[in-house]
Design a protein around this motif. Structure first.
Motif, PDB file in Angstrom:
ATOM      1  N   GLY A 167       7.002  -2.630  -9.460  1.00  0.00           N
ATOM      2  CA  GLY A 167       5.693  -2.404  -8.857  1.00  0.00           C
ATOM      3  C   GLY A 167       4.799  -1.501  -9.679  1.00  0.00           C
ATOM      4  O   GLY A 167       3.657  -1.238  -9.283  1.00  0.00           O
ATOM      5  N   ARG A 168       5.282  -0.988 -10.804  1.00  0.00           N
ATOM      6  CA  ARG A 168       4.485  -0.092 -11.639  1.00  0.00           C
ATOM      7  C   ARG A 168       3.390  -0.874 -12.353  1.00  0.00           C
ATOM      8  O   ARG A 168       3.578  -2.014 -12.762  1.00  0.00           O
ATOM      9  N   ILE A 169       2.224  -0.242 -12.503  1.00  0.00           N
ATOM     10  CA  ILE A 169       1.112  -0.875 -13.216  1.00  0.00           C
ATOM     11  C   ILE A 169       1.381  -0.788 -14.710  1.00  0.00           C
ATOM     12  O   ILE A 169       1.468   0.304 -15.290  1.00  0.00           O
ATOM     13  N   GLU A 170       1.532  -1.953 -15.372  1.00  0.00           N
ATOM     14  CA  GLU A 170       1.808  -2.023 -16.802  1.00  0.00           C
ATOM     15  C   GLU A 170       0.532  -2.052 -17.627  1.00  0.00           C
ATOM     16  O   GLU A 170       0.549  -1.713 -18.820  1.00  0.00           O
ATOM     17  N   GLY A 171      -0.573  -2.449 -17.036  1.00  0.00           N
ATOM     18  CA  GLY A 171      -1.822  -2.520 -17.775  1.00  0.00           C
ATOM     19  C   GLY A 171      -2.936  -3.070 -16.904  1.00  0.00           C
ATOM     20  O   GLY A 171      -2.769  -3.321 -15.710  1.00  0.00           O
ATOM     21  N   ILE A 172      -4.109  -3.262 -17.543  1.00  0.00           N
ATOM     22  CA  ILE A 172      -5.303  -3.797 -16.869  1.00  0.00           C
ATOM     23  C   ILE A 172      -5.827  -4.956 -17.702  1.00  0.00           C
ATOM     24  O   ILE A 172      -5.956  -4.844 -18.933  1.00  0.00           O
ATOM     25  N   ILE A 173      -6.157  -6.073 -17.049  1.00  0.00           N
ATOM     26  CA  ILE A 173      -6.860  -7.177 -17.694  1.00  0.00           C
ATOM     27  C   ILE A 173      -8.305  -7.110 -17.232  1.00  0.00           C
ATOM     28  O   ILE A 173      -8.580  -7.063 -16.028  1.00  0.00           O
ATOM     29  N   ASP A 174      -9.236  -7.060 -18.174  1.00  0.00           N
ATOM     30  CA  ASP A 174     -10.644  -6.824 -17.840  1.00  0.00           C
ATOM     31  C   ASP A 174     -11.512  -7.877 -18.510  1.00  0.00           C
ATOM     32  O   ASP A 174     -11.289  -8.236 -19.682  1.00  0.00           O
ATOM     33  N   LEU A 175     -12.490  -8.369 -17.756  1.00  0.00           N
ATOM     34  CA  LEU A 175     -13.508  -9.281 -18.280  1.00  0.00           C
ATOM     35  C   LEU A 175     -14.838  -8.545 -18.269  1.00  0.00           C
ATOM     36  O   LEU A 175     -15.278  -8.081 -17.210  1.00  0.00           O
ATOM     37  N   ALA A 383      15.132  -1.419  -2.885  1.00  0.00           N
ATOM     38  CA  ALA A 383      14.417  -2.388  -2.056  1.00  0.00           C
ATOM     39  C   ALA A 383      15.128  -2.600  -0.733  1.00  0.00           C
ATOM     40  O   ALA A 383      14.494  -2.710   0.323  1.00  0.00           O
ATOM     41  N   ARG A 384      16.458  -2.673  -0.782  1.00  0.00           N
ATOM     42  CA  ARG A 384      17.196  -2.834   0.466  1.00  0.00           C
ATOM     43  C   ARG A 384      17.016  -1.615   1.369  1.00  0.00           C
ATOM     44  O   ARG A 384      16.865  -1.724   2.581  1.00  0.00           O
ATOM     45  N   GLN A 385      17.042  -0.426   0.766  1.00  0.00           N
ATOM     46  CA  GLN A 385      16.838   0.785   1.552  1.00  0.00           C
ATOM     47  C   GLN A 385      15.441   0.822   2.169  1.00  0.00           C
ATOM     48  O   GLN A 385      15.259   1.275   3.299  1.00  0.00           O
ATOM     49  N   ARG A 386      14.465   0.318   1.415  1.00  0.00           N
ATOM     50  CA  ARG A 386      13.108   0.275   1.969  1.00  0.00           C
ATOM     51  C   ARG A 386      13.031  -0.707   3.133  1.00  0.00           C
ATOM     52  O   ARG A 386      12.354  -0.450   4.129  1.00  0.00           O
ATOM     53  N   LEU A 518       2.133  13.992  -3.944  1.00  0.00           N
ATOM     54  CA  LEU A 518       1.393  13.830  -2.681  1.00  0.00           C
ATOM     55  C   LEU A 518       0.810  12.431  -2.623  1.00  0.00           C
ATOM     56  O   LEU A 518       0.283  11.922  -3.617  1.00  0.00           O
ATOM     57  N   MET A 519       0.921  11.817  -1.451  1.00  0.00           N
ATOM     58  CA  MET A 519       0.234  10.558  -1.149  1.00  0.00           C
ATOM     59  C   MET A 519      -0.496  10.728   0.173  1.00  0.00           C
ATOM     60  O   MET A 519       0.045  11.311   1.116  1.00  0.00           O
ATOM     61  N   THR A 520      -1.709  10.234   0.241  1.00  0.00           N
ATOM     62  CA  THR A 520      -2.436  10.170   1.505  1.00  0.00           C
ATOM     63  C   THR A 520      -2.775   8.711   1.774  1.00  0.00           C
ATOM     64  O   THR A 520      -3.291   8.016   0.902  1.00  0.00           O
ATOM     65  N   VAL A 521      -2.459   8.263   2.971  1.00  0.00           N
ATOM     66  CA  VAL A 521      -2.646   6.859   3.336  1.00  0.00           C
ATOM     67  C   VAL A 521      -3.472   6.800   4.609  1.00  0.00           C
ATOM     68  O   VAL A 521      -3.168   7.498   5.580  1.00  0.00           O
ATOM     69  N   PRO A 522      -4.524   5.981   4.644  1.00  0.00           N
ATOM     70  CA  PRO A 522      -5.347   5.911   5.860  1.00  0.00           C
ATOM     71  C   PRO A 522      -4.645   5.123   6.950  1.00  0.00           C
ATOM     72  O   PRO A 522      -3.961   4.128   6.690  1.00  0.00           O
ATOM     73  N   LEU A 523      -4.823   5.584   8.171  1.00  0.00           N
ATOM     74  CA  LEU A 523      -4.339   4.855   9.338  1.00  0.00           C
ATOM     75  C   LEU A 523      -5.442   3.877   9.747  1.00  0.00           C
ATOM     76  O   LEU A 523      -6.373   4.232  10.469  1.00  0.00           O
ATOM     77  N   ARG A 524      -5.339   2.650   9.273  1.00  0.00           N
ATOM     78  CA  ARG A 524      -6.365   1.646   9.527  1.00  0.00           C
ATOM     79  C   ARG A 524      -5.801   0.554  10.424  1.00  0.00           C
ATOM     80  O   ARG A 524      -4.695   0.046  10.184  1.00  0.00           O
ATOM     81  N   PHE A 544       6.199  10.368  -6.344  1.00  0.00           N
ATOM     82  CA  PHE A 544       5.832   9.091  -5.747  1.00  0.00           C
ATOM     83  C   PHE A 544       5.320   8.137  -6.824  1.00  0.00           C
ATOM     84  O   PHE A 544       4.585   8.536  -7.730  1.00  0.00           O
ATOM     85  N   GLU A 545       5.712   6.854  -6.705  1.00  0.00           N
ATOM     86  CA  GLU A 545       5.279   5.835  -7.640  1.00  0.00           C
ATOM     87  C   GLU A 545       4.548   4.729  -6.889  1.00  0.00           C
ATOM     88  O   GLU A 545       4.330   4.818  -5.677  1.00  0.00           O
ATOM     89  N   GLU A 546       4.205   3.663  -7.627  1.00  0.00           N
ATOM     90  CA  GLU A 546       3.433   2.580  -7.044  1.00  0.00           C
ATOM     91  C   GLU A 546       4.186   1.893  -5.902  1.00  0.00           C
ATOM     92  O   GLU A 546       3.607   1.560  -4.871  1.00  0.00           O
ATOM     93  N   ASP A 547       5.501   1.661  -6.093  1.00  0.00           N
ATOM     94  CA  ASP A 547       6.239   1.000  -5.030  1.00  0.00           C
ATOM     95  C   ASP A 547       6.372   1.892  -3.813  1.00  0.00           C
ATOM     96  O   ASP A 547       6.434   1.418  -2.682  1.00  0.00           O
ATOM     97  N   ASP A 548       6.414   3.219  -4.024  1.00  0.00           N
ATOM     98  CA  ASP A 548       6.421   4.146  -2.893  1.00  0.00           C
ATOM     99  C   ASP A 548       5.108   4.047  -2.118  1.00  0.00           C
ATOM    100  O   ASP A 548       5.092   4.124  -0.888  1.00  0.00           O
ATOM    101  N   LEU A 549       4.024   3.897  -2.855  1.00  0.00           N
ATOM    102  CA  LEU A 549       2.728   3.767  -2.188  1.00  0.00           C
ATOM    103  C   LEU A 549       2.678   2.497  -1.343  1.00  0.00           C
ATOM    104  O   LEU A 549       2.155   2.508  -0.224  1.00  0.00           O
ATOM    105  N   SER A 550       3.232   1.409  -1.862  1.00  0.00           N
ATOM    106  CA  SER A 550       3.253   0.158  -1.091  1.00  0.00           C
ATOM    107  C   SER A 550       4.066   0.330   0.186  1.00  0.00           C
ATOM    108  O   SER A 550       3.673  -0.139   1.259  1.00  0.00           O
ATOM    109  N   LEU A 551       5.212   1.012   0.082  1.00  0.00           N
ATOM    110  CA  LEU A 551       6.034   1.245   1.267  1.00  0.00           C
ATOM    111  C   LEU A 551       5.307   2.133   2.260  1.00  0.00           C
ATOM    112  O   LEU A 551       5.335   1.881   3.472  1.00  0.00           O
ATOM    113  N   ALA A 552       4.642   3.174   1.754  1.00  0.00           N
ATOM    114  CA  ALA A 552       3.900   4.065   2.649  1.00  0.00           C
ATOM    115  C   ALA A 552       2.787   3.309   3.363  1.00  0.00           C
ATOM    116  O   ALA A 552       2.551   3.521   4.564  1.00  0.00           O
ATOM    117  N   GLU A 553       2.097   2.426   2.649  1.00  0.00           N
ATOM    118  CA  GLU A 553       1.043   1.638   3.288  1.00  0.00           C
ATOM    119  C   GLU A 553       1.617   0.754   4.390  1.00  0.00           C
ATOM    120  O   GLU A 553       1.009   0.589   5.452  1.00  0.00           O
TER     121      GLU A 553
END
Length: 956
Positions: A167-175, A383-386, A518-524, A544-553
């Motif tokens: 889930g880590r961001i490896e790069g950006i593709i931009d136009l 992933a199983r633990q998540r 620290l991660m802050t996630v909106p309750l939407r 915290f990493e990207e996959d942690d953020l996805s789980l938190a969301e």
């Protein structure tokens, strides 16, 4: 591609206002405005563009090799569109650029959008690359939406490229293109290119795993299993393992296979040689051995072999129990590394250097179970633990419809398995059940949980006023999560120096608490932001990493729906309670017949149809009413209000108690017919009611009940009696008459009227409830208010399942000196003597101020009775909260108030009485009728003894 013509006047004006510290106004998208605020807080200025440069780039970097085929296809499709394709790494440093035409290349070189330059948001401001990296989602930045003025001629669309496994961001593709060549389809193309690159990253994992299996076979490993690539579990996102099938003759259950696969994944993630025992169903004992494997290209991995150390014998044909494994059973020779007796215990037993795996014994069941890389195995276990955490969250969050408790459940689930500290902050409006308000009004700390107890965080109940640039404020305003890998640095930049830097209420981090992520996630939920959940780590080593953020969301999204459901329930419940309380008496009428105390307690599940009422009647009498509509909710409350209004109207007619209940029963029948004919109607309406009328002059009480519990009477000596009233049918059945009962009530007695929720619930039958009520009421010296308090405290649970209406009335009697009566013949000559008698009695009572009016009223009523009725006439005066004058006769003809014309000789008597009195009316009796009037008493004088002369005395 088609050219897009944009009107940037509004955006340009908003950008100018922003850079001059004026409100940006409308027309600016929230992500862009949030990015501008971040740039401003970092000290960037719009008139300066100075991207940093790196000279140590590797032109053969892995992401460039993987993305090359995708970039080739993009270059062909955009050959004539005037759009450049830029590939960056995970830090927003440009790695590769493709652009057709020398003009476009010159433009891109002019703004340093070339390999080696960093386009991170904190370096060059708002742009498609840096903003997409910060927001961790595709970002479209058009013209003046760029923070730097030199980028205003350009439009760019950037999309993150994520590793499908981690889930880590490896790069950006931009136009990127000039504004004149822009097209909204650029965003779709950028997303598609990012997805294509992610699929190629995934293929790299699969190729390496297949190479590991081939290396294992080349090493001479013999197995009875066939190699079958299988897609990974749903929560892994992609094939992260190659699973091999067990021999068909083992006939293992799917549950046993799942247990073995999970244990094998744990062994691979541990990256060490080990042997473990795993107990399966039906007494089977499996042994897993993990050993390293290296491909010809040098890639390293791990292979897990499985075998059965013990297989229970098949039961004999005649049945019988399966024999247990022998106590001295030993592992097969090929698994004799080390052994622990405990099930599922890992045994780290390193082999000597150069040792080869033992050959399998003849006929043994052994097969290759799993092959993979240690890092991939760790991700599979994580992933199983998540998934387990999400399952637990779905079971624990939202157990009630209480906003505060639901927020606390979110914090409890996340600690300690996911975070070390969790806080949940909500606006006060959400806690009240209203729509969420702006963050400028502050957020209320609603829930907190952590691995250690301390005062580092604000406690629940505190109002927090976050700085606009704090992570929580940005999260709430934009509706997007915020990941702060270095929260202390962010706190220093956002909160400033001094106390704010360590104040969590202003966006700072508590000092000396070891927090490093620290991660802050909106309750939407349903389009609204209800609050912010903050996740902190201090004891865990990893940030915290990207996959942690996805789980938190995902966690917060589930909790947000539950909190929104609780908020909506709180809102609806509050409206229903407000409606019901508005339908119940807000104050008691002025009367001296009884001293009243009352209670209404709603049920936990919602409002109901219980009600009570105290109604003043003619001749100083008072009506006591308690009723119960079947069911709960707004429909029951609305029906209760209609029935209460009907009882008041019927009472104004001075109907006998049995007649009043009969009219009420007929009304319920009509309401039920209306409900049955309407689409979506609630159908059958049922209700119970107890109606009692107490006369303080005669000291008698007349009652009737319609399916209602019996009232209680507390005698002055402490004896408690449940009055045996005839049990009439509940309201709505129709066709059956109601019976009345009359009792003499001693002064100082207490009448207790209640609904069934007081004496009956799921844990107590009605007989036990009545006996408990009898014991609690045996206190005659206790005033009604204390009686209500004692009953509510002792008989009602903390969360009652049914609503309760309670009415306690202590009776009083009107002193004999406060009422007088006269028997008169139907003779006109007695009118003058009666006027004199009335004047003398008023003088005795100290009511000379209203003597003339009373004399006139009595004279008119007596004259009408003599003229229009027959038989004896009775006159009665009552000195209570008002002066009451009654004239009784034997006629059932009702007088009627009318407006007399100027030529009429009569018809003005009742009109004159209506003008001189506070109210008047007619009450029918078994012998005729009674015409009564009420006059307000004169205001008491200022002398010290005015209260005794103006207030009637009672015998208690």
């Amino acid at each position: 591609m088609t050219n897009a013509i944009e009107d940037n006047t509004t955006l340009d004006r908003a950008h100018q206002h922003f850079v001059t510290d004026e409100p940006a106004g409308g027309g600016v998208r929230i992500p862009i405005l949030s990015s501008w605020r971040r740039c401003e807080s970092l000290g960037l200025v719009p008139d300066r563009l100075a991207p940093s440069y790196r000279s140590d780039l590797d032109p053969d970097e892995r992401i460039i090799r993987i993305a090359a085929p995708v970039l080739n296809r993009l270059e062909v499709s955009l050959a004539r569109a005037g759009v450049g394709v830029i590939l960056t790494d995970g830090d927003a440093t440009v790695l590769h650029r493709r652009a057709t035409g020398s003009a476009l290349n010159r433009h891109l070189d002019g703004v340093c959008l070339a390999p080696g330059f960093s386009y991170a948001e904190h370096v060059v401001g708002t742009n498609g690359i840096g903003t997409a990296l910060v927001e961790r989602r595709p970002s479209y930045v058009s013209s003046v939406e760029h923070f730097a003025a030199r980028l205003h001629p350009y439009v760019c669309a950037g999309a993150p490229i994520r590793d499908p496994i981690s889930g880590r961001i490896e790069g950006i593709i931009d136009l990127t293109c000039l504004r004149s060549d822009a097209d909204p389809k650029m965003m779709t193309m950028a997303r598609g290119a990012a997805s294509a690159i992610e699929r190629r990253i995934l293929e790299q994992y699969t190729e390496r795993e297949q190479a590991l299996i081939q290396a294992l076979l080349r090493d001479g490993h013999r197995t009875r299993a066939s190699i079958v690539p299988v897609a990974g579990e749903p929560y892994v996102r992609a094939p992260t393992e190659v699973i091999l099938r067990a021999p068909a003759n083992l006939m293992m259950s799917s549950r046993d296979e799942q247990i073995l696969r999970e244990k094998a994944a744990e062994l691979i993630s541990a990256a060490c040689r080990a042997a473990v025992e795993v107990r399966l169903s039906h007494g089977q004992l499996a042994v897993l051995v993990c050993r390293p494997v290296t491909t010809a290209a040098g890639a390293e991995g791990l292979a897990v072999e499985a075998g059965l150390a013990y297989r229970p014998p098949r039961p004999p044909a005649g049945g019988g129990d399966t024999a247990p494994p022998p106590a001295d059973s030993r592992l097969p020779r090929q698994f004799q590394l080390t052994r622990k007796a405990a099930s599922e215990a890992e045994l780290a037993a390193p082999e000597p250097a150069g040792a080869e795996a033992a050959e399998p014994a003849a006929g043994s069941d052994r097969w290759l179970l799993l092959v993979g890389e240690p890092r991939v195995g760790q991700l599979a276990v994580a992933a199983r633990q998540r998934l387990e955490l999400l399952y637990e969250a779905s079971m624990r969050i939202g157990s009630t419809l209480d906003v505060t408790r639901t927020a606390q459940e979110l914090a409890d689930v996340a600690v300690p398995r996911f975070a070390d500290h969790v806080t949940v902050d909500l606006p006060d409006s959400v806690l009240r059940g209203d729509e969420p308000t702006d963050i400028h009004e502050g957020l209320r700390r609603t829930a907190i949980h952590g691995i250690t107890a301390g005062r580092a965080f604000r406690p629940p109940g505190d109002l927090l006023n976050y700085l606009p640039s704090a992570p929580q404020a940005r999260c709430f305003t934009t509706g997007h999560p915020v990941l702060e890998p270095d929260p202390h640095a962010a706190a220093g930049e956002l909160a400033g120096e001094g106390e704010l830097a360590g104040d969590p209420a202003c966006g700072g981090i508590p000092p000396d608490h070891g927090i490093h992520s620290l991660m802050t996630v909106p309750l939407r939920a349903r389009g609204d932001t209800l609050g912010v959940a903050s996740f902190y780590r201090c004891a865990r080593a990893g940030a915290f990493e990207e996959d942690d953020l996805s789980l938190a969301e995902e966690l917060v999204a589930r909790a947000a729906v539950c909190i929104d459901n609780a908020r909506r329930y709180t809102h609806e419940h509050g409206l229903a309670l407000a409606l019901q309380r508005s339908l119940l008496p807000r104050g008691l009428p002025e009367q001296h017949a009884v001293e009243v105390a009352h209670r209404y307690l709603p049920a936990q599940s919602g409002v109901g149809g219980d009600w009570f009422d105290v109604i003043t009647l003619s001749s100083a009498r008072v009506a006591l009413v308690v009723g119960d509509v079947v069911g709960h909710g707004l429909h029951a409350a609305a029906t209760m209000g209609r029935l209460r209004t009907a009882v008041q109207n019927f009472s104004a007619l001075d109907l006998p108690v049995d007649e009043l209940l009969a009219h009420l029963d007929d009304l319920v029948n009509r309401l039920d017919e209306e409900e049955s004919t309407e689409p979506g109607g609630h159908g059958l309406i049922g209700a119970t009611c107890l109606y009692a009328v107490y006369d303080p002059v005669s000291r008698r009480c007349t009652m009737a009940r319609a399916g209602h519990p019996m009232p209680a009477l507390i005698h002055p000596d402490g004896t408690v009696e449940f009055l045996d009233l005839p049990a009439g049918p509940p309201l709505g059945l129709g066709g059956l008459p109601f019976e009345t009962a009359e009792f003499e009530v001693s002064p100082g007695s207490q009448l207790v009227l209640y609904t069934d929720g007081l004496i009956e619930d799921r844990h107590r039958d009605i007989d036990a409830g009545l006996e408990q009520l009898r014991r609690l009421l045996a206190h005659p010296d206790r005033p009604p208010e204390q009686t209500c308090q004692a009953l509510a405290a002792a008989m009602l649970p903390a969360h009652p399942g049914d609503d309760v209406a309670l009415l306690v009335a202590r009776t009083h009697a009107l002193d004999a000196e406060r009422h007088a009566s006269w028997e008169l013949p139907a003779d006109p000559t007695v009118v003058s003597s009666m006027r004199a008698a009335v004047t003398r009695k008023l003088a005795d009572w100290g009511l000379d101020d209203i003597a003339f009016t009373t004399e006139l009223v009595a004279s008119e009523l007596i004259t009408n009775a003599i003229r229009h009725a027959t038989g004896p006439i009775q006159v009665r005066l009552l000195h209570d909260h008002a002066l009451i004058c009654e004239v009784s006769d034997t006629s059932s003809t009702s007088p009627r108030l009318r407006r007399a014309s100027s030529t009429d000789e009569g018809g003005r008597g009742l009109f004159l009485i209506a003008q001189l009195t506070r109210r008047w009316g007619v009450r029918y009796t078994s012998n005729g009728k009674v015409i009564w009037t009420e006059q307000s008493l004169p205001k008491p004088s200022t002398t010290d003894d005015h209260s005794e002369s103006a207030r009637p005395s009672h015998v208690c």
